[in-house]
Design a protein around this motif. Structure first.
Motif, PDB file in Angstrom:
ATOM      1  N   ARG A   3       0.864  -1.200   0.000  1.00 50.48           N
ATOM      2  CA  ARG A   3       0.000   0.000   0.000  1.00 50.48           C
ATOM      3  C   ARG A   3       0.887   1.232   0.000  1.00 50.48           C
ATOM      4  O   ARG A   3       1.882   1.304   0.720  1.00 50.48           O
ATOM      5  CB  ARG A   3      -0.851  -0.033   1.263  1.00 50.48           C
ATOM      6  N   TYR A   4       0.461   2.205  -0.804  1.00 39.99           N
ATOM      7  CA  TYR A   4       1.266   3.432  -0.901  1.00 39.99           C
ATOM      8  C   TYR A   4       0.463   4.572  -0.293  1.00 39.99           C
ATOM      9  O   TYR A   4      -0.723   4.749  -0.576  1.00 39.99           O
ATOM     10  CB  TYR A   4       1.541   3.726  -2.380  1.00 39.99           C
ATOM     11  N   ALA A   5       1.106   5.394   0.544  1.00 35.97           N
ATOM     12  CA  ALA A   5       0.412   6.567   1.092  1.00 35.97           C
ATOM     13  C   ALA A   5       1.431   7.670   1.302  1.00 35.97           C
ATOM     14  O   ALA A   5       2.586   7.387   1.632  1.00 35.97           O
ATOM     15  CB  ALA A   5      -0.241   6.216   2.420  1.00 35.97           C
ATOM     16  N   ARG A   6       0.990   8.922   1.083  1.00 35.40           N
ATOM     17  CA  ARG A   6       1.897  10.026   1.427  1.00 35.40           C
ATOM     18  C   ARG A   6       1.461  10.561   2.786  1.00 35.40           C
ATOM     19  O   ARG A   6       0.290  10.844   3.011  1.00 35.40           O
ATOM     20  CB  ARG A   6       1.854  11.122   0.370  1.00 35.40           C
ATOM     21  N   VAL A   7       2.415  10.625   3.703  1.00 32.25           N
ATOM     22  CA  VAL A   7       2.098  11.074   5.067  1.00 32.25           C
ATOM     23  C   VAL A   7       3.048  12.195   5.462  1.00 32.25           C
ATOM     24  O   VAL A   7       4.147  12.316   4.908  1.00 32.25           O
ATOM     25  CB  VAL A   7       2.201   9.911   6.089  1.00 32.25           C
ATOM     26  N   LYS A   8       2.592  12.970   6.424  1.00 25.79           N
ATOM     27  CA  LYS A   8       3.377  14.101   6.935  1.00 25.79           C
ATOM     28  C   LYS A   8       3.926  14.963   5.792  1.00 25.79           C
ATOM     29  O   LYS A   8       5.056  15.459   5.841  1.00 25.79           O
ATOM     30  CB  LYS A   8       4.527  13.609   7.824  1.00 25.79           C
ATOM     31  N   GLY A   9       3.155  15.074   4.748  1.00 26.13           N
ATOM     32  CA  GLY A   9       3.500  15.962   3.633  1.00 26.13           C
ATOM     33  C   GLY A   9       4.579  15.417   2.719  1.00 26.13           C
ATOM     34  O   GLY A   9       4.419  15.370   1.510  1.00 26.13           O
ATOM     35  N   SER A  10       5.678  14.903   3.289  1.00 26.12           N
ATOM     36  CA  SER A  10       6.816  14.590   2.421  1.00 26.12           C
ATOM     37  C   SER A  10       7.313  13.151   2.522  1.00 26.12           C
ATOM     38  O   SER A  10       8.376  12.828   2.024  1.00 26.12           O
ATOM     39  CB  SER A  10       7.968  15.553   2.758  1.00 26.12           C
ATOM     40  N   ILE A  11       6.550  12.310   3.194  1.00 24.34           N
ATOM     41  CA  ILE A  11       7.032  10.930   3.335  1.00 24.34           C
ATOM     42  C   ILE A  11       6.103   9.963   2.590  1.00 24.34           C
ATOM     43  O   ILE A  11       4.878  10.019   2.749  1.00 24.34           O
ATOM     44  CB  ILE A  11       7.104  10.529   4.822  1.00 24.34           C
ATOM     45  N   ALA A  12       6.725   9.084   1.805  1.00 21.87           N
ATOM     46  CA  ALA A  12       5.941   8.003   1.188  1.00 21.87           C
ATOM     47  C   ALA A  12       6.018   6.818   2.147  1.00 21.87           C
ATOM     48  O   ALA A  12       7.119   6.379   2.509  1.00 21.87           O
ATOM     49  CB  ALA A  12       6.532   7.637  -0.153  1.00 21.87           C
ATOM     50  N   LEU A  13       4.845   6.349   2.576  1.00 25.55           N
ATOM     51  CA  LEU A  13       4.814   5.185   3.476  1.00 25.55           C
ATOM     52  C   LEU A  13       4.399   3.973   2.637  1.00 25.55           C
ATOM     53  O   LEU A  13       3.287   3.927   2.104  1.00 25.55           O
ATOM     54  CB  LEU A  13       3.814   5.431   4.615  1.00 25.55           C
ATOM     55  N   ILE A  14       5.299   3.006   2.518  1.00 22.71           N
ATOM     56  CA  ILE A  14       4.997   1.802   1.722  1.00 22.71           C
ATOM     57  C   ILE A  14       4.766   0.649   2.701  1.00 22.71           C
ATOM     58  O   ILE A  14       5.665   0.268   3.456  1.00 22.71           O
ATOM     59  CB  ILE A  14       6.163   1.479   0.753  1.00 22.71           C
ATOM     60  N   THR A  15       3.529   0.138   2.709  1.00 23.12           N
ATOM     61  CA  THR A  15       3.168  -0.913   3.669  1.00 23.12           C
ATOM     62  C   THR A  15       3.028  -2.243   2.945  1.00 23.12           C
ATOM     63  O   THR A  15       2.225  -2.363   2.012  1.00 23.12           O
ATOM     64  CB  THR A  15       1.827  -0.565   4.359  1.00 23.12           C
ATOM     65  N   LEU A  16       3.800  -3.241   3.370  1.00 26.12           N
ATOM     66  CA  LEU A  16       3.691  -4.590   2.787  1.00 26.12           C
ATOM     67  C   LEU A  16       2.416  -5.233   3.338  1.00 26.12           C
ATOM     68  O   LEU A  16       2.213  -5.254   4.567  1.00 26.12           O
ATOM     69  CB  LEU A  16       4.906  -5.428   3.195  1.00 26.12           C
ATOM     70  N   THR A  17       1.575  -5.747   2.465  1.00 27.63           N
ATOM     71  CA  THR A  17       0.295  -6.296   2.940  1.00 27.63           C
ATOM     72  C   THR A  17       0.102  -7.707   2.384  1.00 27.63           C
ATOM     73  O   THR A  17      -0.469  -7.883   1.318  1.00 27.63           O
ATOM     74  CB  THR A  17      -0.891  -5.415   2.477  1.00 27.63           C
ATOM     75  N   ASN A  18       0.600  -8.663   3.106  1.00 28.15           N
ATOM     76  CA  ASN A  18       0.444 -10.056   2.697  1.00 28.15           C
ATOM     77  C   ASN A  18       0.376 -10.918   3.945  1.00 28.15           C
ATOM     78  O   ASN A  18       1.351 -11.551   4.333  1.00 28.15           O
ATOM     79  CB  ASN A  18       1.619 -10.473   1.796  1.00 28.15           C
ATOM     80  N   PRO A  19      -0.775 -10.919   4.629  1.00 31.48           N
ATOM     81  CA  PRO A  19      -0.867 -11.663   5.882  1.00 31.48           C
ATOM     82  C   PRO A  19      -0.597 -13.152   5.653  1.00 31.48           C
ATOM     83  O   PRO A  19      -0.822 -13.632   4.550  1.00 31.48           O
ATOM     84  CB  PRO A  19      -2.312 -11.426   6.339  1.00 31.48           C
ATOM     85  N   PRO A  20      -0.154 -13.910   6.634  1.00 33.20           N
ATOM     86  CA  PRO A  20       0.040 -13.489   8.024  1.00 33.20           C
ATOM     87  C   PRO A  20       1.410 -12.850   8.317  1.00 33.20           C
ATOM     88  O   PRO A  20       1.565 -12.220   9.342  1.00 33.20           O
ATOM     89  CB  PRO A  20      -0.095 -14.802   8.799  1.00 33.20           C
ATOM     90  N   VAL A  21       2.416 -13.044   7.421  1.00 35.53           N
ATOM     91  CA  VAL A  21       3.748 -12.540   7.816  1.00 35.53           C
ATOM     92  C   VAL A  21       4.324 -11.564   6.787  1.00 35.53           C
ATOM     93  O   VAL A  21       5.497 -11.243   6.824  1.00 35.53           O
ATOM     94  CB  VAL A  21       4.747 -13.704   8.094  1.00 35.53           C
TER      95      VAL A  21
END
Ligand SMILES: CCCCCCCCCCCCC/C=C/C(=O)SCCNC(=O)CCNC(=O)[C@H](O)C(C)(C)COP(=O)(O)OP(=O)(O)OC[C@H]1O[C@@H](n2cnc3c(N)ncnc32)[C@H](O)[C@@H]1OP(=O)(O)O
Length: 741
Positions: A3-21
């Motif tokens: 998942r891609y999100a821009r947070v705090k204006g200048s940070i790209a937060l890339i979240t790995l999403t494949n449960p369980p690990v």
């Protein structure tokens, strides 16, 4: 899958999403590649933070993909493009960063972990090496000796240890993602000290250094980690892994790859890593170890012949347990229960035994607590001679002497004091659980919990269900075992259950080979070269020859009618080897008496030495019975031992005592020292080829018609007739076995 999100204006937060690990499957890798490219293109983004969903950073490459054709973006270039990225990349490690997960983090410029995180490169336990740059980046970060240790053992380290080693830059008390974002902001020149609101290079309030250059953070740009003693360190590591790994290839390859990090520039080191991985990746050892990984996890998904299983049965909560008998087994069981946070009432029959049991249990808990730097949970223990103290326990584990009448007495006495709904478990290693349950007022609440000695160390637990055991009782014993950090396998009730039923035939073959011309040393050496931690005769000496002697006496194999001078080699209609009984008659019980199949310096000492008396004894024996000794090769030793084990395993599957071949293999891996890189006896049979196993068994049965256990099992014949399907499909063939045969 990322998942891609821009947070705090200048940070790209890339979240790995494949449960369980959040394993790095093809879809996750694709998601990461796309997200990184997006972050690098987005002018608003000044730094990138990687994290994993559900507070788990990443469990590594997706092991399931290794058995198929690999597709999607490869890991090595993906990590390289992260490292080469012109914006600071920060890994926010929560939960786990293992294998490819840690290698991804090593490709980042900064790493932040929270206090509960665990990090490691466990590829060696899967027959592989960390081939996504791990063998080249980690030594450049923490040095050769520390990297060698972590990579060759696959050990997980805590966040605190990772900080000390220099693997992570920071350990956060709370959220690692939050801390990583703050670090990212400070790196790009935004001070986050809350006192200064300016974008500065050096904040005068907190003196944080901002606007850091990235090149020094790119591990691949660092020179080889050569030092004058590097050769010696690598040679010593090689010698150590060769001795420890007993024929496993991966640890040796790991040392070779790390050595390259000391000698070669990064790109050449990566070539070496790749070459070594190519060999490992294709090896039967890697297949065996990856099979073992999933077999271990599948064992927890138990099922009973009546359809009850792990996901449709609730376990009861166990807060208080009783342990009856404080011999070797009872002591280990009490220690394991207490370490799992369960209150224990420990019972002995007389004050002297109680006192010595109390001392031993207390000392074991104190030693363990000292090692872990905590205080021993002694408040959870009550030692008593009185059964009445058991009145409010949830469950009892009986660990008295292996004697049916004694156990029956204990079981019926327990029913007088226990709550009506308390479970009664027996630690018998092979007696009939149904027969024991029959003397109680609660047959559905009786199960076997067969621990292995020493019970606080050995990982295996066979949970034995009788014909009347309730699914709830099985679920409770399985859950309790898991809490005690055991690898639990549910098995049906028969003499010896799974492990010891098979062991008997393995032991039989070993002693028959002594009669025919082998020595204990030859048999043990062949087994140790195959990968066993200890040969069978050393194991017998360790566990005590008198144990089996007593069982054989109780089962009527040894009686007054046996000629003491020339005991018969034929009993109950089949071949019988009296050698172990003859050793016991001489008081040779093994390590405990300082003499068994081997000689020891003193009773209790562990170093086995060849005993010339045993050679003479065997020669006299053969002469007495007119046996002409012959040379027995290592190949024959392995075939007769391993195929006898597998053949009985097939019978166990036919009889539905084990639910799957994986369960049998897990029992042998965790309870009997079967080498992990050979998967287990059932996997090994499949790997050698079922038709080869059948042919060999037919041969050995022809040569030894008086050994019925060598006759190939019906299931083995059926599987060969059906084209030797892979092990994962055997289960469906077993289902139809009865109707087909
Ligand atoms: C032809 C030649 C080609 C050659 C070259 C090819 C190169 C290709 C490879 C490229 C380089 C690879 C380099 C990297 C390799 C790796 O990363 S290998 C993987 C390393 N990681 C591990 O070994 C970790 C394994 N997992 C664990 O230790 C534990 O699962 C855990 C993460 C510590 C969590 O433990 P716990 O909470 O107790 O849960 P579990 O029950 O163990 O697991 C839950 C479920 O998750 C599944 N699972 C766990 N890890 C993985 C994984 N890495 N891949 C796939 N699946 C995983 C596990 O099986 C459980 O599943 P279920 O049983 O279905 O619930």
């Amino acid at each position: 899958m990322a998942r891609y999100a821009r947070v705090k204006g200048s940070i790209a937060l890339i979240t790995l999403t494949n449960p369980p690990v959040n394993a790095l499957s093809a879809a996750v890798r694709r998601g990461i590649v796309e997200s990184v490219s997006r972050a690098l293109k987005d002018e608003q983004v000044k730094a990138v933070v990687f994290c994993g969903e559900n507070e788990k950073f990443c469990g590594g490459a997706d092991i399931k993909e290794f058995s198929g054709s690999m597709s999607g973006p490869p890991l090595v270039p993906m990590i390289h493009s992260i490292e080469a990225g012109e914006k600071p990349m920060v890994a926010a490690i929560e939960g786990v960063a293992l294998g490819g997960g840690l290698e991804l983090a090593l490709g980042c410029h900064y790493r932040v972990a929270n206090t509960k995180a665990r990090l490691g490169l466990p590829e060696v336990t899967l027959g592989l090496l960390p081939a996504a740059g791990g063998t080249q980046r980690l030594p450049r970060l923490i040095g050769i000796p520390a990297a060698l240790e972590l990579i060759t053992t696959g050990r997980h380290v805590s966040a605190q240890e990772a900080l000390q080693l220099g693997i992570v830059d920071q350990v956060a008390q709370g959220s690692a993602v939050q801390a990583a974002m703050e670090l990212a902001l400070s790196v790009i020149g935004v001070c986050v000290c809350m006192l200064c609101v300016y974008v500065v290079c050096v904040c005068i309030y907190c003196v944080c250094v901002t606007g850091q250059p990235l090149n020094p953070r790119r591990l691949s740009l660092r020179a080889p980690v050569w030092a004058p003693d590097v050769d010696g360190v690598c040679d010593a590591a090689l010698a150590q892994v060769k001795q420890r790994s007993r024929g496993a290839m991966a640890p040796v390859a790991c040392v070779q790859a790390v050595r390259a990090a000391a000698m070669l520039p990064y790109s050449k080191g990566m070539e070496r890593e790749r070459q070594l991985m190519d060999t490992l990746f294709r090896s039967g050892q890697a297949r065996a170890m990856q099979y073992a990984f999933f077999a271990q996890r599948n064992a927890g998904k138990w099922s009973l012949p009546n359809g009850s299983q792990w996901n449709n049965t609730r376990a009861r909560d166990v807060q208080r347990a009783g342990v009856i008998g404080l011999g070797t087994m009872g002591r280990g069981i009490a220690v394991s229960l207490v370490k799992a946070g369960i209150s224990v009432v420990a019972i002995e029959m007389d004050a002297k035994q109680l006192e010595s049991g109390k001392k031993a249990v207390t000392a074991m808990l104190q030693r363990d607590a000292q090692r872990r730097g905590v205080s021993p949970p002694l408040h959870l223990l009550t030692f008593t001679l009185s059964f009445h103290q058991l009145r409010d326990v949830d469950l009892v584990i009986e660990a008295v002497f292996e004697d049916m009448n004694l156990k029956k007495r204990v079981f019926s006495d327990l029913c007088k004091v226990l709550r009506a709904n308390a479970l009664i478990c027996t630690n018998t290693s092979g007696l009939n659980v149904d027969e024991l349950a029959a003397v109680t007022d609660r047959q559905p609440l009786v199960v076997g919990m067969h621990f292995f000695a020493p019970a606080h160390v050995m990982k295996l637990l066979e949970v034995v269900y009788g014909s009347r055991s309730s699914p709830e009782a099985v679920a409770t014993a399985m859950a309790l075992g898991k809490r005690m950090e055991k690898v639990c396998v549910a098995v049906g009730n028969c003499s010896g259950f799974v492990g010891n039923r098979m062991l008997k035939l393995y032991l039989d073959q070993s002693v028959y080979m002594l009669e025919e011309g082998a020595t204990p040393e030859q048999v043990d050496q062949a087994l140790e070269e195959f990968g066993f931690a200890m040969g069978i005769f050393k194991v017998s000496d360790l566990s005590g020859l008198d144990v089996g002697w007593r069982v054989r006496k109780a089962s009527g194999l040894i009686g007054p009618d046996v000629d003491p001078v020339k005991p018969s080699r034929w009993r109950l209609g089949r071949r019988y080897c009296p050698l172990p009984d003859m050793l016991c008659q001489q008081g040779r019980f093994g390590q405990k008496t300082g003499r068994g199949w081997y000689l020891y310096d003193s009773p209790g000492s562990k170093e086995a030495k060849s005993d010339p008396e045993i050679q003479t004894f065997l020669e006299d024996y053969r002469r007495k019975y007119g046996i002409i000794p012959r040379r027995i090769t290592s190949q024959e030793v392995i075939e007769r031992c391993a195929f006898a084990l597998a053949n009985e395993g097939f019978r166990i599957l036919e009889d539905r005592i084990a639910a799957s071949p994986e369960d049998i293999d897990v029992i042998y891996l965790f309870g009997y020292g079967w080498p992990r890189h050979r998967g287990g006896p059932m996997f090994y049979a499949g790997q050698v080829g079922l038709s080869v196993v059948l042919e060999k068994l037919e041969h050995y049965h022809r040569v030894h018609p008086d050994v019925p256990s060598l006759e190939p099992s019906r299931l083995l014949r059926r599987l060969v007739a059906e084209g030797s399907p892979p092990i994962q499909q055997w289960k469906s063939h077993i289902k139809n076995l009865r109707s087909h045969l």
